[in-house]
Scaffold this active site. Structure first.
Site, PDB file in Angstrom:
ATOM      1  CB  ALA A 202       9.488  -6.032   1.538  1.00  0.00           C
ATOM      2  CB  SER A 203       8.872  -6.763  -3.746  1.00  0.00           C
ATOM      3  OG  SER A 203       9.310  -5.431  -3.650  1.00  0.00           O
ATOM      4  CG  ASN A 204       4.617 -10.697  -2.340  1.00  0.00           C
ATOM      5  OD1 ASN A 204       5.412 -11.155  -1.539  1.00  0.00           O
ATOM      6  ND2 ASN A 204       3.424 -10.237  -1.994  1.00  0.00           N
ATOM      7  CG  ASN A 478      11.422  -9.154  -0.287  1.00  0.00           C
ATOM      8  OD1 ASN A 478      10.227  -9.002  -0.080  1.00  0.00           O
ATOM      9  ND2 ASN A 478      12.060  -8.474  -1.220  1.00  0.00           N
TER      10      ASN A 478
END
Length: 800
Positions: A202-204, A478
């Protein structure tokens, strides 16, 4: 003899000393400087020597993880560790060999330009040089003295990269255990289907353009949410070839080059894409023959691949395991839970990354890009991104989002039929509920479409992939491409890139609220233009979307209620209600109320987060995807679940008014470090931290037992070993790029090394550290300065 002193005056003394002691001419030479926190700045006159310096320095910090991944990619885990729990090592080896990971890696390398091959040769030579000088018996970390720590070959390294690029390798249990029903007898091992693997990615990613920055130049936030254990950790580096490349950032352990980072023209980050990297196919089997399937009305025999694996027995001897693995013309047959191979049907997959060997060249070209146009051209030329979005900001004030991940290219007819089958066919619908595309493998209509513009046959070409360039902002957290900016929704792309007009996660909604300045706090201030200080504050605000939306409504419900009956027992909720009323809605170390709210909101399901129902009163509205769903659902369920949360904490021995930092922590070496942040899925926090297992390496990991009835609480609190990993805020200024960062788990993989925990302590205190990029900054901050060189080539190529 060519030396770095030829272009670096600061190495004059080192070069003079080396000349005085000259022996055989060096093949590889690199200058490796370490600054505070162990950050490596590597300089060389060509890519081969740059790889050598990086391979050496990275082995100093993470040789164990690299060695472990080489063993996995070679299909030799069972040889050194036995069958493993639930035959996991054996299944891994079978799959690596069945998919031809090692042999295809050699083919990949042979097709690369000479500079890429030289780069890999140099990296492997550096790794082996460090191992030779240190010795396996003295390597720091969990692999010290292990039999499986040995010199590696360039093919070993390329095989590891092929293994993590391909989607198929995530299904190793399903591939290794798939067998036709005719082969199962009463005495054989029971082969039940395996569930979908739980992938921790996941990530921003934020990119700000000239309209939203105080300087008028580009700004970037890189915030990948990756594990703090295993091989999917990042390693921080600064790579310089004078006059050719000057790039700073991180890459995964064991991978040369910068995957997320910046140069003087552009900064970029990645987030895992919500699109499809594969399609599943349901095969109608030929009557009486479970190893043949019908295709376009005719029987087609499955291909059989014989696999041999050495397995370490309990007595220390090696036994040879032989197994047949089956393939359709799409790819391997799977033993998938609910879709098991029977007399009538089987399940198979086609992987969009099966032929992807362009990622090396693309990251290299991105690192060298002198403008956003050159950066975009790297995507267009190589089309090598395996499963990530790209979010980029340029020095001239532009923000760019693109999902150029490898994606199956289906015809419009196939897409229409598939969408109809999602409504009419229970198996297709069941797969879609898992986020998977299931097609009729017996119908040629569902074959992928070849396009001469694409990287490889059957995948979507760059020109048809979702992209958005803006002067205000773009982001991804995501969810699909549709909401990269709430003022410019993207439409008209294949649904295999992701959904349009669908509910967004609470974390995605929080991202856009922050960047669009729609929260009460106004993250970018009165002028609506972010400064560096405001950008750093915004990404670590620890504000919860769910608390902003629901906390006050929940308090209004519980006020005036003394107790609620849970399983026949009266639970006093007055103290809990008061705690929530006083809570700011943030997940800081001293936040009182965050723990109780977490235990309340995580009693709901993920399905409850996207529409009106058990949790929300107002349904999702595609015209307002950031503000909906909203409101607290009517009825008594919310108060009942508050009572259950109060009771659960009491039984677990956690005070209802416990501060988050007293319960949530990271164990780093012998240190217990209080952690801020929360869960992005249920709490809607940008600073996403959580506890996960180690799914990639065999590195030992102790995990406390969970508390019954809680989604995240353990007997020891909320341990954190995943989530915010490399966090970087970048601003382009008149003086060049300026950045600050955390590598939250530190630069070293050795628990005895201070760089295993030093940045975790910084992160706990929110004390950003400066990124040293300019030469004067590096010189002023140097802790060590070495000229590393070798007269040896890489180890001979090995085959398995």
């Amino acid at each position: 003899m060519h030396r770095l002193a030829a272009y670096s005056a600061s190495l004059t003394l080192l070069a003079s000393f080396a000349l005085a002691c000259a022996g055989p001419e060096s093949i590889y030479e690199a200058r490796v400087r370490r600054t505070a926190y162990g950050i490596a700045h590597i300089e060389a006159e060509n890519l081969a020597s740059l790889g050598f310096g990086e391979g050496y320095a990275q082995a100093e910090d993470h040789l164990c993880s690299i060695a472990d991944q080489v063993v996995r990619a070679r299909g030799e885990r069972a040889r050194y560790f036995g069958r493993g729990p639930n035959s996991d090592h054996l299944n891994s080896d079978i799959t690596m060999r069945a998919l031809g990971i090692y042999s295809r890696a050699g083919d990949d390398l042979a097709q690369q330009p000479q500079e890429i091959r030289d780069w890999y040769d140099g990296y492997v030579a550096g790794y082996n040089d460090y191992l030779a000088k240190t010795g396996a018996a003295k390597v720091p970390g969990w692999c010290r003295g292990a039999e499986w720590v040995f010199p590696i070959s360039t093919t070993d390294l390329a095989a590891y990269h092929r293994a993590f690029t391909m989607t198929s390798t995530l299904f190793e249990r399903m591939i290794a255990t798939a067998a036709p029903p005719s082969s199962r007898t009463a005495s054989s091992e029971t082969r039940t289907g395996f569930p979908l693997p739980d992938v921790d990615r996941a990530s921003n990613g934020w990119a700000l353009g000239s309209e939203r920055t105080a300087s008028g130049s580009g700004m970037l936030v890189a915030n990948p949410h990756y594990p703090w254990v295993g091989s999917n950790r990042f390693w921080e580096k600064h790579l310089v070839i004078p006059g050719e490349m000057d790039v700073y950032g991180v890459g995964l352990i064991g991978v040369p080059g910068v995957a997320i980072g910046f140069n003087r023209a552009v900064g970029w980050t990645h987030t895992v894409s919500a699109g499809q990297r594969m399609t599943l196919y349901s095969l109608d089997l030929a009557p009486g023959d479970p190893t043949s399937y019908l295709y376009d009305g005719n029987p087609k025999a499955m291909k059989q691949r014989e696999v041999s694996v050495d397995v370490l027995g309990e007595d220390g001897t090696l036994e040879r395991h032989e197994q047949t693995i089956y393939f359709s013309h799409y790819g391997p047959i799977l033993n998938f839970q609910g879709f098991e191979w029977n007399e009538r049907s089987a399940l198979t997959l086609r992987d969009a990354n099966a032929d992807n060997d362009e990622i090396r060249g693309q990251w290299l070209a991105m690192g060298k890009a002198a403008s956003l146009e050159e950066f975009q051209a790297a995507h267009a030329e190589f089309q090598g991104m395996p499963w990530v979005n790209t979010i980029a900001a340029s020095a001239d004030g532009r923000a760019w989002y693109a999902d150029t991940s490898s994606t199956p290219n289906l015809s419009a007819e196939a897409i229409e039929l598939w969408m109809e089958r999602r409504e009419s066919d229970p198996r297709t619908a069941a797969a879609w509920r898992l986020g998977l595309v299931l097609l009729d493998g017996s119908d040629p209509t569902f074959e992928w479409v070849d396009d001469e513009r694409a990287r490889d046959p059957g995948v979507v070409p760059y020109e048809d992939m979702p992209q958005l360039e803006r002067a205000d902002y773009v982001f991804n957290a995501n969810d699909s491409y549709w909401l990269a900016n709430s003022g410019n929704l993207l439409t008209g792309y294949s649904p295999l890139h992701g959904g349009e007009g669908t509910a967004r996660s609470p974390r995605t909604r929080m991202n856009d609220l922050t960047l669009a300045d729609l929260t009460e706090q106004g993250a970018s201030g009165a002028d609506a233009r972010f400064t560096m200080a405001e950008l750093k504050e915004a990404i670590l605000s620890n504000r919860s979307l769910m608390a902003l939306e629901l906390k006050d409504r929940l308090v209004a419900r519980c006020q005036g209620r003394d107790s609620v009956f849970i399983d026949g027992e009266a639970i006093d909720i007055t103290a809990g209600c008061a705690v929530l009323e006083a809570w700011s809605g943030e997940y800081e170390l001293d936040s009182v109320g965050a723990v109780l709210f977490r235990e309340w909101v995580t009693q709901y399901s993920t399905e409850d987060l996207g529409d009106a129902g058990a949790l929300f009163s107002v349904a999702f509205d595609p015209a307002d995807p950031v503000r909906t769903p909203s409101g607290l659902a009517p009825g008594s369920l919310a108060i009942e679940r508050l009572g259950r949360a109060v009771k659960l904490l009491d039984v677990a021995g956690v005070d209802v008014d416990a501060a988050l930092g007293d319960v949530q922590y990271a164990a780093r070496g012998d240190r217990r470090i209080a952690m801020h942040g929360g869960d992005g899925t249920f709490e809607g926090i940008e600073n996403f931290v959580r506890n996960r297992g180690n799914g990639t390496t065999l590195e030992p990991l102790e995990r406390p037992a969970g508390v019954e009835g809680s989604r995240f609480l353990t007997e020891d609190g909320y341990p954190i070993n995943s989530g915010t990993s490399f966090l970087m805020a970048l601003e382009y200024s008149s003086e060049g790029p300026k950045a600050e960062a955390f590598l939250t788990y530190g630069q070293s993989g050795d628990p005895k090394n201070e760089h295993f925990w030093d940045q975790t302590e910084l992160f706990s205190r929110k004390e950003w550290r400066p990124v040293l990029f300019e030469e004067a900054e590096i010189d002023a901050g140097v802790v060590s300065d070495r000229l590393i060189e070798s007269t040896e080539k890489v180890a001979p190529e090995e085959t398995t």
